[in-house]
Every structure is written in structure tokens, then in C-alpha cells.
Design an enzyme around this catalytic site. Structure first.
Site, PDB file in Angstrom:
ATOM      1  N   ARG A 300       7.152  10.486   9.852  1.00  0.00           N
ATOM      2  CA  ARG A 300       6.235  10.965   8.818  1.00  0.00           C
ATOM      3  C   ARG A 300       5.945  12.452   8.955  1.00  0.00           C
ATOM      4  NH1 ARG A 300       2.580   5.396   8.698  1.00  0.00           N
ATOM      5  NH2 ARG A 300       3.949   4.333   7.208  1.00  0.00           N
ATOM      6  N   TYR A 428       9.439   7.382   0.499  1.00  0.00           N
ATOM      7  CA  TYR A 428       9.838   6.656   1.710  1.00  0.00           C
ATOM      8  C   TYR A 428       8.962   6.987   2.917  1.00  0.00           C
ATOM      9  CZ  TYR A 428      13.167  10.639   2.536  1.00  0.00           C
ATOM     10  OH  TYR A 428      13.782  11.852   2.706  1.00  0.00           O
ATOM     11  N   GLU A 429       9.187   6.199   3.988  1.00  0.00           N
ATOM     12  CA  GLU A 429       8.368   6.226   5.209  1.00  0.00           C
ATOM     13  C   GLU A 429       6.897   5.954   4.896  1.00  0.00           C
ATOM     14  OE1 GLU A 429      10.017   6.050   7.729  1.00  0.00           O
ATOM     15  OE2 GLU A 429      11.908   6.826   6.974  1.00  0.00           O
ATOM     16  N   GLY A 430       6.657   5.059   3.944  1.00  0.00           N
ATOM     17  CA  GLY A 430       5.297   4.768   3.485  1.00  0.00           C
ATOM     18  C   GLY A 430       4.977   5.655   2.303  1.00  0.00           C
ATOM     19  N   GLN A 435      -0.061   6.378   2.509  1.00  0.00           N
ATOM     20  CA  GLN A 435      -0.566   7.427   3.403  1.00  0.00           C
ATOM     21  C   GLN A 435      -2.051   7.685   3.147  1.00  0.00           C
ATOM     22  OE1 GLN A 435       1.448   8.545   5.825  1.00  0.00           O
ATOM     23  NE2 GLN A 435       3.043   7.260   4.929  1.00  0.00           N
TER      24      GLN A 435
END
Length: 582
Positions: A300, A428-430, A435
Site C-alpha cells: 500500500r 487494487y491493494e484495497g 482505505q
């Protein structure tokens, strides 16, 4: 853009003069003998800039127009990518911040962060390969057995082997608790069966092996996310003597046809179509998410740096075009609205860089200290770096297209590619909504805003530092924004206790508000340093930094107030709107 040149002067200013890496990290035991400071920073940045400009940047358009493909359970990557990855490995860049015990250079994370920015500016699709490998190695370093570390880390740190992260499944998305991939015990290992999607750099032939980290469920696992375990699933198995043996039963089925990052092979991966993919448990059973979050935190941060990197690349292309394109008898950079767009791109990029590099230093301090407040600070700011920076990345890439006018809308100029590439980063990546929810629901809520309020006190100290006539207007603007940030923090802490739905309705706005205020804070800190340096130096970066901060305060920081108003209003219109009317 083949003419990309990393902004080494600004990068070194942030690392050595704003973050004071030599003073803050050079005395720590891990870094004491490495010569951390301006000379090392300059040498590393210049070499990374050379590699990014000469080797990686020319591949950006190649990867976009000749994307990765998959046939007969094998991925073919874009021309030139394999050779560039091998040059990256030969330069030791995979292991720049890795433990020397496993072949790494052991340097501060901020140097890896700066290199990551350059790779993303040069070619975002390419940059994903080293980012994923570095994150996978970090996870094995943190949670692997000594045997696993011995088997994998040195080869991954050197870049001889790659790494990937296999999380997502069709129909599951971010809800990993409903995954179907299963791991069946088989002697001293497991056999994995299932399918994963959206696996970035999931297969290729650029390295000798790929070490996949795969989430799966054991037969007796608890329901939901509490029953997920993490496994090491190498593409090629050990032959019993440390060499490569037989091909494991994990294969690419296809590559996704995406809006952007065409050069990055985003794979559908099948496990166990034959005898079952051999995997080795990493960490404890049913603790897979906890283990994977080691990689996710790193990922992140680097995704936020993607927003920064693509912004810098888009800005460089836009400003070069604006200097050359003549309209009304003058280059369009002289037109007020074009100048506005370029300055909006530039100052937000500088703010993102200062924020990301500062928190990379905090990460190193947290790793070397027993003070939990440092890790709490990292945990608080990671979702902001990821969310705010990637939102800005899309905005700035879009402004780059606008600067080009009609020429930006055709693919030949390459401006549109920055926008297409950047669009994945908020997802992506949450996703950025996740977030924001994490920032408010977990990071703000777990200590009732204590870490946030401590950060606000640091911001107030910078207001005090802006106590000369040159910086007074900057100090006034920052003071007002910080006071409002303190008020929204208090409001959200109260809402979390009274009605979490109300707090979550304002979470995105708080993430953006905090990003804009943090950006102003770091630019103000930069101006304090620059003001002092102006007394001894005529370098243009110093008055330029003050001018950037002033523009940011006048034109960008004002956005924070609008986000605050949403939070103060309680978002009743959002919560009360019936979904059936949509």
C-alpha cells in the site's frame, strides 16, 4: 515518456534536507556503517535515475502497444521487459532495503521508495514486478521458518527469483473470507486446489522461478476470514539439492485485457488442475491474513508511490509539450490556464513525495524502535498515502491529457497512457473506499484519535516555525487547516461512539482532508528549510520550494475545507437516500 528524467534534486532535498535521513537514521545500529547521508543519497539517486531513464522508460510504450499474452499455460511478456528486469537485479535494486543476512543491502526504506517512484514514472506496468517480489520476500522474512528463509530469500533478494501475491478469487473481491481455494495436507506439505484472479505478474519467464504466496483454507478451518492460511507455492519445486526440479501444478489460464498497465501480465492462475499444487504453510494455520498484511502494508505504501510516480511522469510530459506548443504567438506554458494546470500537477506531486518519503523514514524508525507510537503513526498514514496519492495520480494524469488538448486524446503522444495506467491504483491493494474505512474505523477508532492528535501537534509546531515575514501567509493558511482537521478528528471520534455508519459516511472525505493538510504541512516544513538555506545558497530549488508551497496553500489546500464540511454535516443525505431510487 522516453525522455523521462527523475527529479533527483527534489528527491535529494526531501531525503537529506527535509527528512534529515543522515541525522535520524545514520546513527541507528542497522545503518551506522552504511554511510547514510547526502553522498550516498546522491549516488543512489543518480544511478537509479540513469537506469530508469535509459532502460525502463523506453519500454513504456512498448508494453502498452505489445502487451503480455498467454498461450498453452505460459505467459509471454512484452519485448525488452525480461532484459530490463535482469538489469534491475544486477544492480541490486531488489534488495536495496533487504536484510544483509539474506543478500540485501540493508539500506533505509526511503531509498527503496525513491527508486520505486522512478520506476513508476518510467513505466508503471514494469514497476509492478519488483514491487511484488520485494513485498513477497518481506513476508517470508517476517513469518517464514529458518528453512524457508534459507530456501527462498537470497534468490528473491538478488532478483534471481520473482514473487507474487495470490489473494483474489472470482466473486470474492475484497471479501477474502468466502474464498474457495483449499489446501489438503500431504505429508510435510499441502496440495492446493482452486483458482485466483487478478494476479499481477503471476507468470513469466524473466526469472528462473516465481515464489507465489497463496491464501487458502485448510479442511478444518473456521468460517470466514479467521480460517485463512498462507502458503508458499513455488512455480518450480526444489530438486532435493537446492536446484530447480519439476514444474509445480500452478499455471496461468489467461491474462486480463485491461484499461491500462498492458505490459503487466495480470493472470488468472489455476492451482491443482492436475495432481494439486505443492505448497508449504507460511506462519501459523488460520493466520494467513495477519501474515499477508506484512506484504499489504508494504504494497500500500508502494501503491501510493505509484500515484506519485505516474504524476511525475505525466507532469514532465505535459510541461515539455507546453514549452514546445505555440498558440497565439507564444508557447502555451505562458497561458494562464495552462500554467494553472501545470502548477497544480507540480505542487501536488511535490506534496505527495514529501509525505511518502517522510513516512518511509518513520517505517524504518518503527522497525528499529520499541516505541509503539511510531508503528501507530505508520499504520495511520499508510491508508492516506495509498488513497489520497492514487486519487491525485488520476487527477494529475487527466490534467496532463488536458494540457495536450486534442493531442492528449490520441494515443500517439503517450499522454493518455498515464491516465489509463493510473486508473487501477485507486482500485487494487484495497480500494480507496476500503482505505478510508480502515483509516477511520480502525486507525482513528482504536485509540480514540490519540495518534491523529499527536500528529496534529507536530503540524502546529510547523505553524510556529513559519514565524518570519516571508512565510507568515503559509503559516496562517496551515494553522487554519490544522484547526479544522483537529475539529473533524474530534467529530469523527464522537461519531464512532454514537453511530459508526455516520462516521463511515464521512471516511472518504476525512482521508482526502488529511491528505491535503498533510501535504500542506510537509510543503510548509520544506519552506522553513528552504527559507533558512536561501541565506547561504542561490540554488533555485529553495525559492522554488517556497513558491510551490504558496501556490498549494492558495489553490489546493482550500479543498480540505470542503471535505471537512461534509464530515461536520453528518452525511444525512447520503445515509437517508433509498438505494432502490438509484
Amino acid at each position: 515518456m522516453e525522455n523521462y528524467r527523475a527529479p533527483v534534486e527534489d528527491m535529494q532535498f526531501v531525503i537529506d534536507e527535509l527528512c534529515e535521513v543522515g541525522e535520524r537514521l545514520g546513527g541507528l545500529q542497522r545503518f551506522a556503517e552504511l554511510g547514510v547521508g547526502p553522498d550516498l543519497s546522491g549516488a543512489l539517486l543518480e544511478e537509479s535515475a540513469r537506469l530508469s531513464a535509459e532502460v525502463i522508460a523506453p519500454l513504456r510504450r512498448v508494453g502498452d502497444t505489445q502487451p503480455a499474452s498467454c498461450a498453452e499455460r505460459k505467459v509471454q511478456i512484452s519485448p525488452g521487459y525480461a532484459e530490463a528486469l535482469q538489469q534491475l537485479a544486477a544492480g541490486g535494486w531488489y534488495g536495496i532495503a533487504a536484510d544483509p543476512a539474506h543478500g540485501g543491502q540493508g539500506l533505509p526504506e526511503v531509498y527503496g521508495t525513491a527508486a520505486c517512484e522512478m520506476w513508476n514514472s518510467a513505466d508503471m506496468a514494469f514497476a509492478l514486478a519488483p514491487i511484488l517480489s520485494i513485498g513477497a520476500a518481506m513476508t517470508i522474512q517476517a513469518h517464514g521458518s529458518e528453512q524457508q528463509k534459507s530456501a527462498y530469500l537470497e534468490k528473491m533478494t538478488s532478483g534471481e527469483w520473482a514473487g507474487s501475491m495470490c489473494l483474489t478469487e472470482s466473486g470474492a473481491g475484497s471479501d477474502l473470507g468466502v474464498m474457495k481455494t483449499r489446501a489438503v495436507p500431504d505429508g510435510d506439505h499441502y496440495r492446493l486446489f482452486g483458482q485466483k484472479i487478478y494476479i499481477t505478474w503471476g507468470d513469466h519467464e524473466a526469472m528462473d522461478n516465481i515464489v507465489h504466496l497463496v491464501l487458502a483454507k485448510l479442511p478444518d478451518a473456521p468460517e470466514g476470514s479467521r480460517g485463512i492460511s498462507l502458503f508458499i507455492v513455488p512455480k518450480y519445486l526444489d530438486d532435493g539439492s537446492g536446484g530447480l526440479g519439476e514444474r509445480n501444478d500452478i499455471y496461468p489460464v489467461s491474462v486480463e485485457h485491461k484499461l491500462g498497465i498492458h505490459g503487466s501480465p495480470t493472470c488468472v492462475m489455476a492451482l491443482g488442475d492436475d495432481a494439486g499444487a505443492v505448497g508449504y504453510l507460511l506462519g501459523e494455520p488460520n493466520q494467513g491474513l495477519a501474515c499477508m498484511f506484512t506484504m499489504m502494508n508494504e504494497a500500500r505504501l508502494k501503491m501510493g508511490v505509484q500515484g506519485l510516480g505516474v504524476s511525475e511522469g505525466a507532469y514532465q510530459q505535459a510541461v515539455a509539450y507546453a514549452r514546445e506548443r505555440v498558440q497565439g504567438g507564444v508557447p502555451i506554458i505562458e497561458h494562464a490556464d495552462v500554467k494553472r494546470m501545470l502548477l497544480t500537477m507540480r505542487v501536488q506531486t511535490e506534496a505527495m513525495r514529501a509525505l511518502a518519503y517522510t513516512e518511509a523514514v518513520t517505517m524504518d524508525l518503527a522497525h528499529q524502535s520499541a516505541d509503539p507510537a511510531l508503528q501507530a503513526r505508520v499504520d495511520l498514514m499508510i491508508p492516506v498515502i495509498k488513497g489520497w496519492s492514487t486519487e491525485l495520480g488520476v487527477e494529475i494524469a487527466s490534467l496532463g491529457v488536458q494540457v495536450h488538448g486534442g493531442m492528449g486524446y490520441v494515443e500517439e503522444t503517450g499522454a493518455a497512457q498515464y491516465l489509463r495506467d493510473a486508473r487501477i491504483a485507486p482500485i487494487y491493494e484495497g480500494t480507496n473506499g476500503i482505505q478510508a474505512a480502515d483509516l477511520v474505523g480502525r486507525k482513528l477508532g482504536r485509540d480514540q484519535g490519540a495518534t491523529m492528535l499527536a500528529l496534529i501537534e507536530e503540524m502546529k509546531a510547523t505553524v510556529t516555525d513559519c514565524n518570519n515575514a516571508e512565510l507568515a501567509d503559509i503559516g496562517t493558511a496551515l494553522a487554519s487547516a490544522v484547526a479544522t482537521l483537529a475539529a473533524t478528528t474530534t467529530t469523527l471520534v464522537e461519531q464512532l461512539q454514537e453511530n459508526r455508519h455516520t462516521a463511515q459516511a464521512g471516511a472518504y472525505d476525512f482521508m482526502m482532508q488529511l491528505g491535503y493538510v498533510a501535504g500542506a504541512w510537509h510543503l510548509a516544513r520544506s519552506s522553513v528549510v528552504a527559507s533558512a538555506r536561501c541565506q547561504q545558497s542561490e540554488r533555485s530549488i529553495y525559492p522554488g520550494k517556497i513558491a510551490s508551497t504558496r501556490y498549494y496553500c492558495e489553490h489546493i489546500l482550500v479543498r480540505a475545507a470542503s471535505h471537512a464540511e461534509v464530515i461536520f454535516g453528518g452525511s444525512a443525505a447520503l445515509q437517508n437516500y433509498p438505494t432502490e431510487w438509484m
